[in-house]
Enzyme design. Structure first.
Site, PDB file in Angstrom:
ATOM      1  N   CYS A   1      -8.891  53.968-100.295  1.00 38.25           N
ATOM      2  CA  CYS A   1      -9.296  54.192-101.691  1.00 38.25           C
ATOM      3  C   CYS A   1      -8.657  53.153-102.603  1.00 38.25           C
ATOM      4  O   CYS A   1      -7.456  53.228-102.900  1.00 38.25           O
ATOM      5  CB  CYS A   1      -8.885  55.611-102.114  1.00 38.25           C
ATOM      6  SG  CYS A   1      -9.216  55.942-103.846  1.00 38.25           S
TER       7      CYS A   1
ATOM      8  N   CYS B   1      -7.470  54.580-106.041  1.00 39.38           N
ATOM      9  CA  CYS B   1      -6.220  55.345-105.958  1.00 39.38           C
ATOM     10  C   CYS B   1      -5.027  54.412-105.757  1.00 39.38           C
ATOM     11  O   CYS B   1      -3.996  54.561-106.412  1.00 39.38           O
ATOM     12  CB  CYS B   1      -6.233  56.315-104.775  1.00 39.38           C
ATOM     13  SG  CYS B   1      -7.780  57.162-104.515  1.00 39.38           S
ATOM     14  N   ASP B   2      -5.142  53.451-104.833  1.00 36.67           N
ATOM     15  CA  ASP B   2      -3.961  52.693-104.403  1.00 36.67           C
ATOM     16  C   ASP B   2      -3.936  51.247-104.890  1.00 36.67           C
ATOM     17  O   ASP B   2      -2.887  50.596-104.797  1.00 36.67           O
ATOM     18  CB  ASP B   2      -3.894  52.694-102.859  1.00 36.67           C
ATOM     19  CG  ASP B   2      -3.743  54.119-102.326  1.00 36.67           C
ATOM     20  OD1 ASP B   2      -3.128  54.937-103.032  1.00 36.67           O
ATOM     21  OD2 ASP B   2      -4.241  54.402-101.226  1.00 36.67           O
TER      22      ASP B   2
END
Ligand code: NAP
Length: 312
Positions: free
Chosen positions: A135, A138-139
């Site tokens: 992701c 997200c990261d």
């Protein structure tokens, strides 16, 4: 046991669209999402191809709006781990058994989507969360001004590589074929992006590091030569696996996606299906929301029939 007309399993775009349509047509509707929600929508930084939504919006914001819209019409959204689903053929009701609750309903819509396929190579599992990610939204921010590898050649790999190129100093894409599978305009933007280096005809064979990812070993699939590439992170976007564990008895295609007719009716009466978990030619948010609307219409007709409310 709480009773509903309709239970929708999954709260991505297909499930929320179905929930909005169903509750708006006065069906008592429960949408059950998993305890850790994982709609692919949250991975989309800029949703730029949903008709009528312009300029682009963030995927998470879009999902939140869909949740609010479904709730506004009366749908209930809860998070549960579903253990089992069984039909009482005499009463024509389904029993949905969750870890901490039980529900019954007249019809079900399966909108469980698909999860990330893994590379299944050495180092992938060991370094997940320590440099290996599925992701970018997200990261990605953890890799500001760093070098990352993106694996894959579809829409996800290309759009996530584009997103990461705005954060990272360099993105290296590794794809096993000689061209991208992604939609042409997106693929072209990636090819033209000066911060993205593309290595075609190559496969990542292993991921190495100590406490966290430090390098990958890449094999050239034309001459089988190996090279080590230093990197801070590896983002894997190599496709999806349909989430069908709870529905072993439904008929599926060769890839394991659930078969339906054009009304989204599955092989079992009373169970409908929508979105990425369904067998179809084009998986997009717009096709998922369309599936959801049709599935909820069909479920509503089915419930009317059960209630003898059909006019001829
Ligand atoms: P996808 O379209 O199935 O592409 C997967 C990519 O990974 C392909 O390039 C495939 O290579 C490669 N791959 C598969 N297994 C691999 C392995 N073991 N090792 C290395 N590479 C491997 O999957 P996706 O990109 O996740 O997209 C899923 C669906 O969501 C698609 O229908 C897509 O159109 C849709 N989507 C749409 C949007 C959007 O419209 N904005 C965004 C994201 C996703 P090959 O090309 O050789 O098969």
């Amino acid at each position: 046991m709480k009773e509903y007309d309709l239970i929708i399993i999954g709260a991505g775009p297909a499930g929320l669209s179905a929930g909005q349509y169903a509750s708006r047509s006065n069906l008592s509707t429960l949408i059950i999402d998993s305890p850790i929600p994982n709609s692919q929508l949250v991975n989309i930084w800029d949703l730029e191809n949903y008709p009528g939504v312009f300029p682009a919006v963030n995927g998470f914001d879009f999902l939140t709006t869909m949740q609010n819209q479904a709730k506004e019409f009366g749908a209930i959204i809860e998070n549960h781990q579903i253990l089992n689903i069984a039909k009482d053929e005499n009463l024509n009701v389904f029993k949905v058994v969750c870890q901490e609750a039980e529900f019954s309903c007249k019809a079900i819509i399966v909108a469980t989507g698909a999860s990330h396929r893994k590379l299944e190579i050495s180092g992938e599992k060991e370094f997940t969360g320590k440099g290996v990610s599925y992701c970018a939204t997200c990261d990605g921010p953890f890799y500001k001004n760093k070098t990352v590898i993106v694996v894959g050649g579809g829409d996800s790999a290309c759009s996530e590589a584009e997103y990461l190129s705005a954060i990272c100093s360099k993105v290296i894409m590794i794809h096993r074929k000689s061209s991208f599978r992604a939609q042409k305009s997106l693929a072209q933007r990636v090819i033209n992006n000066p911060k993205i280096e593309i290595i075609f005809n190559s496969a990542v064979k292993s991921i190495e590091g100590n406490q966290k990812v430090e390098s990958v070993t890449v094999q050239n699939l034309n001459d089988n030569s190996l090279q080590k590439i230093q990197t801070d992170g590896v983002f894997v976007f190599v496709g999806m696996i349909p989430q069908t564990e709870l529905f072993e008895n439904l008929q599926k295609d060769a890839q394991g996606y659930i078969l339906t007719d054009e009304k989204m009716q599955t092989s079992q009466k009373g169970i409908f299906c929508a979105g990425d978990v369904r067998s179809k030619v084009f998986r997009q948010i717009v096709t998922a929301t369309s599936d959801g609307a049709i599935a909820s219409y069909s479920a509503s007709e089915y419930i009317k029939e059960l209630n003898n409310e059909v006019y001829s």
